[in-house]
Design a protein around this motif. Sequence first.
Motif, mmCIF file in Angstrom:
data_model
loop_
_atom_site.group_PDB
_atom_site.id
_atom_site.type_symbol
_atom_site.label_atom_id
_atom_site.label_comp_id
_atom_site.label_asym_id
_atom_site.label_seq_id
_atom_site.Cartn_x
_atom_site.Cartn_y
_atom_site.Cartn_z
ATOM 1 N N GLU A 83 8.193 23.117 1.814
ATOM 2 C CA GLU A 83 8.679 24.170 2.697
ATOM 3 C C GLU A 83 9.185 25.404 1.947
ATOM 4 O OE1 GLU A 83 11.598 22.799 5.464
ATOM 5 O OE2 GLU A 83 11.782 24.754 6.433
ATOM 6 N N PHE A 84 9.861 25.202 0.811
ATOM 7 C CA PHE A 84 10.478 26.320 0.101
ATOM 8 C C PHE A 84 9.852 26.515 -1.276
ATOM 9 C CE2 PHE A 84 13.740 24.500 2.911
ATOM 10 C CZ PHE A 84 13.957 25.596 3.730
ATOM 11 N N ARG A 85 9.828 27.767 -1.739
ATOM 12 C CA ARG A 85 9.256 28.101 -3.045
ATOM 13 C C ARG A 85 9.943 27.359 -4.194
ATOM 14 N NH1 ARG A 85 6.372 33.146 -3.682
ATOM 15 N NH2 ARG A 85 6.053 34.111 -1.670
ATOM 16 N N ASN A 86 11.240 27.124 -4.075
ATOM 17 C CA ASN A 86 11.987 26.493 -5.170
ATOM 18 C C ASN A 86 12.133 24.981 -5.010
ATOM 19 O OD1 ASN A 86 13.724 26.627 -3.018
ATOM 20 N ND2 ASN A 86 15.479 27.354 -4.189
ATOM 21 N N ASP A 87 11.362 24.374 -4.097
ATOM 22 C CA ASP A 87 11.366 22.916 -3.960
ATOM 23 C C ASP A 87 10.753 22.276 -5.204
ATOM 24 O OD1 ASP A 87 12.642 22.616 -1.527
ATOM 25 O OD2 ASP A 87 10.795 22.638 -0.357
ATOM 26 N N LEU A 88 10.674 20.981 -5.205
ATOM 27 C CA LEU A 88 10.189 20.231 -6.370
ATOM 28 C C LEU A 88 8.674 20.049 -6.386
ATOM 29 C CD1 LEU A 88 12.987 17.526 -6.468
ATOM 30 C CD2 LEU A 88 12.810 19.616 -7.824
ATOM 31 N N TRP A 89 7.940 21.050 -5.929
ATOM 32 C CA TRP A 89 6.481 20.955 -5.857
ATOM 33 C C TRP A 89 5.840 20.726 -7.217
ATOM 34 C CZ3 TRP A 89 3.875 24.484 -8.713
ATOM 35 C CH2 TRP A 89 4.506 25.694 -9.001
ATOM 36 N N GLU A 90 6.462 21.208 -8.297
ATOM 37 C CA GLU A 90 5.878 21.047 -9.634
ATOM 38 C C GLU A 90 5.728 19.577 -10.011
ATOM 39 O OE1 GLU A 90 7.171 23.803 -12.745
ATOM 40 O OE2 GLU A 90 8.128 24.969 -11.159
ATOM 41 N N TRP A 149 1.665 29.617 -2.498
ATOM 42 C CA TRP A 149 2.574 29.915 -1.393
ATOM 43 C C TRP A 149 1.778 30.708 -0.370
ATOM 44 C CZ3 TRP A 149 7.118 29.072 0.870
ATOM 45 C CH2 TRP A 149 7.515 29.955 1.869
ATOM 46 N N ALA A 150 1.882 30.364 0.889
ATOM 47 C CA ALA A 150 1.191 31.115 1.937
ATOM 48 C C ALA A 150 1.797 30.836 3.292
ATOM 49 C CB ALA A 150 -0.294 30.755 1.952
ATOM 50 N N GLU A 151 1.571 31.778 4.193
ATOM 51 C CA GLU A 151 1.897 31.603 5.603
ATOM 52 C C GLU A 151 0.587 31.326 6.331
ATOM 53 O OE1 GLU A 151 4.016 35.067 6.937
ATOM 54 O OE2 GLU A 151 5.507 34.871 5.334
ATOM 55 N N ILE A 152 0.562 30.271 7.125
ATOM 56 C CA ILE A 152 -0.634 29.852 7.853
ATOM 57 C C ILE A 152 -0.380 30.013 9.349
ATOM 58 C CG2 ILE A 152 -2.240 27.948 8.293
ATOM 59 C CD1 ILE A 152 -2.170 28.763 5.342
ATOM 60 N N GLN A 153 -1.333 30.591 10.032
ATOM 61 C CA GLN A 153 -1.268 30.722 11.489
ATOM 62 C C GLN A 153 -2.532 30.096 12.056
ATOM 63 O OE1 GLN A 153 0.962 33.317 13.182
ATOM 64 N NE2 GLN A 153 0.322 32.628 15.172
ATOM 65 N N ILE A 154 -2.358 29.103 12.909
ATOM 66 C CA ILE A 154 -3.485 28.451 13.564
ATOM 67 C C ILE A 154 -3.565 29.005 14.986
ATOM 68 C CG2 ILE A 154 -4.519 26.245 14.241
ATOM 69 C CD1 ILE A 154 -4.038 26.458 11.219
ATOM 70 N N SER A 155 -4.716 29.503 15.371
ATOM 71 C CA SER A 155 -4.909 30.017 16.731
ATOM 72 C C SER A 155 -6.270 29.557 17.240
ATOM 73 C CB SER A 155 -4.821 31.548 16.740
ATOM 74 O OG SER A 155 -5.857 32.107 15.950
ATOM 75 N N GLN A 156 -6.597 29.873 18.423
ATOM 76 C CA GLN A 156 -7.847 29.539 19.100
ATOM 77 C C GLN A 156 -7.967 28.057 19.415
ATOM 78 O OE1 GLN A 156 -10.994 31.186 16.737
ATOM 79 N NE2 GLN A 156 -10.816 33.194 17.692
ATOM 80 N N PHE A 157 -7.899 27.162 18.425
ATOM 81 C CA PHE A 157 -8.073 25.738 18.704
ATOM 82 C C PHE A 157 -6.760 24.978 18.754
ATOM 83 C CE2 PHE A 157 -8.516 26.148 14.091
ATOM 84 C CZ PHE A 157 -7.732 25.126 13.601
ATOM 85 N N ASN A 158 -5.680 25.569 18.260
ATOM 86 C CA ASN A 158 -4.366 24.958 18.276
ATOM 87 C C ASN A 158 -3.391 26.093 18.007
ATOM 88 O OD1 ASN A 158 -2.012 23.332 17.688
ATOM 89 N ND2 ASN A 158 -3.400 21.630 17.317
ATOM 90 N N GLU A 159 -2.157 25.979 18.408
ATOM 91 C CA GLU A 159 -1.212 27.058 18.152
ATOM 92 C C GLU A 159 -0.079 26.538 17.286
ATOM 93 O OE1 GLU A 159 0.039 29.050 21.662
ATOM 94 O OE2 GLU A 159 -1.918 29.967 21.947
ATOM 95 N N ALA A 160 -0.040 27.020 16.052
ATOM 96 C CA ALA A 160 1.024 26.633 15.128
ATOM 97 C C ALA A 160 1.110 27.680 14.033
ATOM 98 C CB ALA A 160 0.727 25.271 14.511
ATOM 99 N N SER A 161 2.266 27.812 13.453
ATOM 100 C CA SER A 161 2.426 28.662 12.276
ATOM 101 C C SER A 161 3.472 28.028 11.382
ATOM 102 C CB SER A 161 2.819 30.088 12.665
ATOM 103 O OG SER A 161 4.061 30.102 13.325
ATOM 104 N N PHE A 162 3.263 28.143 10.086
ATOM 105 C CA PHE A 162 4.174 27.556 9.119
ATOM 106 C C PHE A 162 3.908 28.206 7.768
ATOM 107 C CE2 PHE A 162 0.485 25.025 9.972
ATOM 108 C CZ PHE A 162 -0.104 24.853 8.728
ATOM 109 N N SER A 163 4.859 28.073 6.869
ATOM 110 C CA SER A 163 4.689 28.599 5.521
ATOM 111 C C SER A 163 5.160 27.548 4.532
ATOM 112 C CB SER A 163 5.481 29.895 5.339
ATOM 113 O OG SER A 163 6.849 29.669 5.580
ATOM 114 N N GLY A 164 4.679 27.665 3.303
ATOM 115 C CA GLY A 164 5.094 26.723 2.281
ATOM 116 C C GLY A 164 4.248 26.827 1.031
ATOM 117 N N VAL A 165 4.592 25.984 0.069
ATOM 118 C CA VAL A 165 3.835 25.879 -1.178
ATOM 119 C C VAL A 165 2.835 24.742 -0.989
ATOM 120 C CG1 VAL A 165 3.926 25.447 -3.661
ATOM 121 C CG2 VAL A 165 5.811 26.669 -2.536
ATOM 122 N N HIS A 166 1.564 25.066 -0.997
ATOM 123 C CA HIS A 166 0.478 24.091 -0.866
ATOM 124 C C HIS A 166 0.067 23.665 -2.263
ATOM 125 C CE1 HIS A 166 0.357 26.521 2.777
ATOM 126 N NE2 HIS A 166 -0.210 25.486 3.371
#
Length: 190
Positions: free
Chosen positions: A175-182, A142-159
């Motif tokens: 998108e959510f910690r309790n999604d079906l990522w397993e 699980w992490a929050e990602i922030q893209i800057s300098q070369f593109n502007e976006a932010s999002f969080s989720g289970v990778h």
Amino acid sequence: MFGRLAAGLIVIGLAIGVWALWPESKANPTTAPTTLGPTVLPSTTVTTTPTSSAATTQVDDGLITTEAEAEELLRTLWFGWFEGIYNQDENRIREVVVTEKQVAAAVAQFGAMTFLDEPSTVGISVENVDVMKSDETCTAIWAEIQISQFNEASFSGVHVFRYAGNRWLFASIWEFRNDLWESDCGASLG
């Protein structure tokens, strides 16, 4: 201002488009994963070494257990993804993702995604990291990602990463910690 807004919308559109391509999306139609991805070679210490213009994280035992290892894996993932799109390089995309559908999603962004500058790992910020699962075949972070300098976006989720071909490849993002990522940890890699 409009350019930044357009770039942000393109990144969000990419994420939604990739979610739609995920083959397991029938399992949970309201929250399907995004499929993107980086490469990490197995190898207890974390080192960064250049490979072409990309960085590769090496972990001695193959397990991602510390916050620093997880951050480096995520930074490598996103850098590889954006570098492949920026350079319109299908082979670079294949180095970081599990499926050909993910490659196709990236190729669809060639020339369409707007960049403020050439991608770099410096422009990728990783915060609020939680290693939710880590074994020999699957890692979920699980992490929050922030893209800057070369593109502007932010999002969080289970990778979700899968181990294949002696490296970690990005399988999906939920998108959510309790999604079906397993379920992605047990899915076939085809």
